[in-house]
Design an enzyme around this catalytic site. Structure first.
Site, PDB file in Angstrom:
ATOM      1  N   HIS A 104       0.849  -1.202   0.000  1.00 38.93           N
ATOM      2  CA  HIS A 104       0.000   0.000   0.000  1.00 38.93           C
ATOM      3  C   HIS A 104       0.881   1.248   0.000  1.00 38.93           C
ATOM      4  O   HIS A 104       1.234   1.782   1.050  1.00 38.93           O
ATOM      5  CB  HIS A 104      -0.923   0.002   1.221  1.00 38.93           C
ATOM      6  CG  HIS A 104      -2.045   0.992   1.136  1.00 38.93           C
ATOM      7  ND1 HIS A 104      -3.372   0.623   1.226  1.00 38.93           N
ATOM      8  CD2 HIS A 104      -2.056   2.331   0.973  1.00 38.93           C
ATOM      9  CE1 HIS A 104      -4.141   1.686   1.114  1.00 38.93           C
ATOM     10  NE2 HIS A 104      -3.356   2.747   0.977  1.00 38.93           N
ATOM     11  N   HIS A 106       1.706   5.139  -2.211  1.00 37.90           N
ATOM     12  CA  HIS A 106       1.323   6.162  -3.193  1.00 37.90           C
ATOM     13  C   HIS A 106       2.607   6.914  -3.549  1.00 37.90           C
ATOM     14  O   HIS A 106       2.955   7.906  -2.913  1.00 37.90           O
ATOM     15  CB  HIS A 106       0.274   7.110  -2.619  1.00 37.90           C
ATOM     16  CG  HIS A 106      -0.978   6.426  -2.148  1.00 37.90           C
ATOM     17  ND1 HIS A 106      -1.952   5.995  -3.022  1.00 37.90           N
ATOM     18  CD2 HIS A 106      -1.405   6.095  -0.908  1.00 37.90           C
ATOM     19  CE1 HIS A 106      -2.933   5.424  -2.336  1.00 37.90           C
ATOM     20  NE2 HIS A 106      -2.625   5.463  -1.051  1.00 37.90           N
ATOM     21  N   LYS A 235      -8.072  -0.623  -7.098  1.00 36.18           N
ATOM     22  CA  LYS A 235      -8.319  -0.066  -5.757  1.00 36.18           C
ATOM     23  C   LYS A 235      -9.714   0.539  -5.749  1.00 36.18           C
ATOM     24  O   LYS A 235     -10.055   1.344  -6.614  1.00 36.18           O
ATOM     25  CB  LYS A 235      -7.277   1.022  -5.459  1.00 36.18           C
ATOM     26  CG  LYS A 235      -7.603   1.965  -4.299  1.00 36.18           C
ATOM     27  CD  LYS A 235      -7.343   1.354  -2.955  1.00 36.18           C
ATOM     28  CE  LYS A 235      -7.498   2.371  -1.820  1.00 36.18           C
ATOM     29  NZ  LYS A 235      -6.461   3.407  -1.799  1.00 36.18           N
ATOM     30  N   HIS A 276     -10.249  -0.021   0.158  1.00 37.09           N
ATOM     31  CA  HIS A 276     -10.149   0.910   1.280  1.00 37.09           C
ATOM     32  C   HIS A 276     -11.447   0.790   2.075  1.00 37.09           C
ATOM     33  O   HIS A 276     -12.538   0.966   1.533  1.00 37.09           O
ATOM     34  CB  HIS A 276      -9.963   2.334   0.737  1.00 37.09           C
ATOM     35  CG  HIS A 276     -10.311   3.407   1.719  1.00 37.09           C
ATOM     36  ND1 HIS A 276      -9.358   4.151   2.376  1.00 37.09           N
ATOM     37  CD2 HIS A 276     -11.513   3.875   2.142  1.00 37.09           C
ATOM     38  CE1 HIS A 276      -9.953   5.027   3.158  1.00 37.09           C
ATOM     39  NE2 HIS A 276     -11.269   4.879   3.041  1.00 37.09           N
ATOM     40  N   HIS A 296      -6.661  -0.882   5.562  1.00 36.32           N
ATOM     41  CA  HIS A 296      -6.898  -0.159   6.822  1.00 36.32           C
ATOM     42  C   HIS A 296      -7.723  -1.008   7.795  1.00 36.32           C
ATOM     43  O   HIS A 296      -7.255  -1.342   8.863  1.00 36.32           O
ATOM     44  CB  HIS A 296      -7.543   1.211   6.614  1.00 36.32           C
ATOM     45  CG  HIS A 296      -6.900   2.033   5.556  1.00 36.32           C
ATOM     46  ND1 HIS A 296      -5.557   2.370   5.584  1.00 36.32           N
ATOM     47  CD2 HIS A 296      -7.398   2.577   4.409  1.00 36.32           C
ATOM     48  CE1 HIS A 296      -5.254   3.084   4.513  1.00 36.32           C
ATOM     49  NE2 HIS A 296      -6.359   3.215   3.778  1.00 36.32           N
ATOM     50  N   ASP A 366       0.945   2.804   3.553  1.00 32.32           N
ATOM     51  CA  ASP A 366       0.256   4.026   3.125  1.00 32.32           C
ATOM     52  C   ASP A 366       1.260   5.166   2.948  1.00 32.32           C
ATOM     53  O   ASP A 366       0.939   6.325   3.171  1.00 32.32           O
ATOM     54  CB  ASP A 366      -0.846   4.446   4.089  1.00 32.32           C
ATOM     55  CG  ASP A 366      -2.008   5.159   3.386  1.00 32.32           C
ATOM     56  OD1 ASP A 366      -1.936   5.340   2.150  1.00 32.32           O
ATOM     57  OD2 ASP A 366      -2.978   5.537   4.051  1.00 32.32           O
TER      58      ASP A 366
END
Length: 451
Positions: A104, A106, A235, A276, A296, A366
């Site tokens: 996970h 970005h 996603k 998510h 999460h 994340d």
């Protein structure tokens, strides 16, 4: 009177042509030879010599560690004989592990002041360059595979697909990247990036191609667009979130029918879906829809945990950001700070409960909420919640490989990719060792060696 004519005898023409052909052939053979030598050099056999390697499946240190590598792959382990002309990489005193994986990230964004305005003030080109920089940081930290689970720029081509292709072509130093393209969610939901900055009507209004979709037809179109342009994962936003301006944190957003449509289409293409999901209702709906992973999973009750175990759904808990995020509260809208303060203690208890119950855990940071290149902090965070060091290491090696059906990596084993890292001490005793990786090899190529 006759004029003289230039006449070249035939034998001279023949001789000249013969010489020309000879020169051309010599150059041709020279080029072929150089290409062969270059290819042979690139595929040169290497031998890593270290004190031990970790069998991540059995949880055992195997001594010694003589890993013979040919090209991109591990040819043999502790072979009885060594070929001639082997390049020896001496890592005496160190312990080898397979390259780590983060499910996970970005890569295209940094968690900096006014981060939300990057969406409207920066070009896709600039975000791509940032992503390449962050990818290199991640690789040098020992993470040789990542899943970029939704790019943050909403209105341009797929940055993470381009990044993945650049890595494959050797243009950039980066982990192997599983690109997911645009995140898919409802108008005004957590995928609608206009909600990140509270932008006015007409700013960042997006179409299904860019992930904002309502109803079965539009979500189907959104999925197909991502796959068409190279996404190898999808996603979705099953619920509301923290870093967007919806009132709720965990309210379900995509309907069950929409999620089932997305999952069904992705599965037809043999592509996994990460959802998510903070709230219990949305988590249960996503698991019932058949998603591969819950990202999460902040509010898990007994029913949700039992269902995840029954269906084999993975949890990517992103636990480490609980300690990191409060340090960045000054960068956030006060409303988002309130949401974070509310959800963090609930999520800690949920993750601890899921770990004890036996939900399959795959590491995810994340990033940039855990800064790019500091991904190994997530390992320590999971151990603090009750995981054993081996379980945490497995969550970043064999379990992600299983989750994404990547059969060529995840452990040090004959025939698998030579994605190998090294640390100085036994990480089974102190998982923090993995925050200081000294050596990184990906596909037989050394990218970092601090010895």
């Amino acid at each position: 009177m006759k004029h003289a004519t230039n006449h070249i005898p035939t034998r001279y023409v023949q001789k000249t042509l013969t010489n020309l052909v000879t020169i051309i052939m010599r150059k041709f053979y020279l080029i072929i030879t150089l290409c062969f030598l270059s290819a042979a050099g690139h595929a040169q056999t290497k031998l890593i010599k270290a004190d031990a390697f970790l069998d991540v499946r059995k949880g055992q240190l195997i001594e010694p560690a003589n890993i013979l590598i040919e090209g991109e792959f591990i040819k043999s382990i502790n072979p009885s004989s060594i070929p001639d002309n082997v390049e020896v990489i001496d890592l005496s005193g160190q312990i080898l592990l397979p390259g780590l994986m983060d499910m996970h990230v970005h890569l295209d964004i940094d968690f900096v002041n006014n981060y939300q305005y990057q969406l409207v003030t920066e070009s896709g080109s600039k975000q791509t360059l940032r992503a390449a920089r962050n990818a290199r940081k991640t690789l040098l930290a020992g993470f040789t595979t990542v899943r970029n689970i939704g790019q943050t720029h909403p209105t341009i081509e797929l940055i993470d697909v381009a990044l993945s292709e650049a890595e494959k072509n050797g243009w950039i130093e980066a982990p192997r990247i599983i690109p997911c393209g645009h995140m898919i969610g409802i108008t005004g939901g957590h995928a609608d990036l206009a909600m990140f900055g509270g932008f006015a009507d007409g700013i960042l209004d997006t179409e299904p191609e860019h992930g904002i979709a309502d109803g079965k037809d539009e979500v189907l179109r959104a999925v197909r667009h991502q796959i068409k342009y190279g996404a190898r994962g999808i996603k979705i936003m099953a619920t509301a979130g923290v870093l967007s301006l919806e009132e709720s944190i965990g309210a379900q957003q995509l309907t069950s029918e929409e999620m089932e449509t997305i999952v069904g289409e992705a599965k037809r293409h043999h592509i996994t879906v990460g959802a998510h999901a903070h709230g219990t209702e949305g988590i249960i709906a996503a698991v019932n829809a058949g998603v591969t992973s819950i990202e999460h999973g902040s509010i898990l009750n007994d029913e949700a945990i039992k269902l995840m175990i029954e269906k084999g759904t993975y949890l990517v808990p992103t636990t480490g950001l609980f300690d990191i995020a409060p340090k960045g509260y000054e960068k956030m809208n006060p409303k988002l700070v309130e949401k974070a303060k509310h959800i963090i203690p609930i999520a800690r208890k949920s993750h601890e409960k899921a770990m004890k119950a036996g939900v399959k855990i795959a590491l995810g940071t994340d990033a940039p909420l855990i800064p790019h290149g500091m991904n190994a902090l997530e390992l320590s965070a999971m151990v603090e919640l009750g995981m054993k060091p081996l379980e945490a290491i497995q969550s970043s090696t064999i379990i992600p490989a299983e989750m994404l059906n990547l059969k060529d990596r995840g452990e040090i084993k004959e025939g698998l990719l030579a994605d190998i890292i090294a640390v100085e001490s036994n990480p089974l005793k102190d998982v923090k060792e993995l925050e200081n990786v000294r050596f990184v090899m990906k596909g037989g190529i050394v990218y970092k060696d601090e010895n």
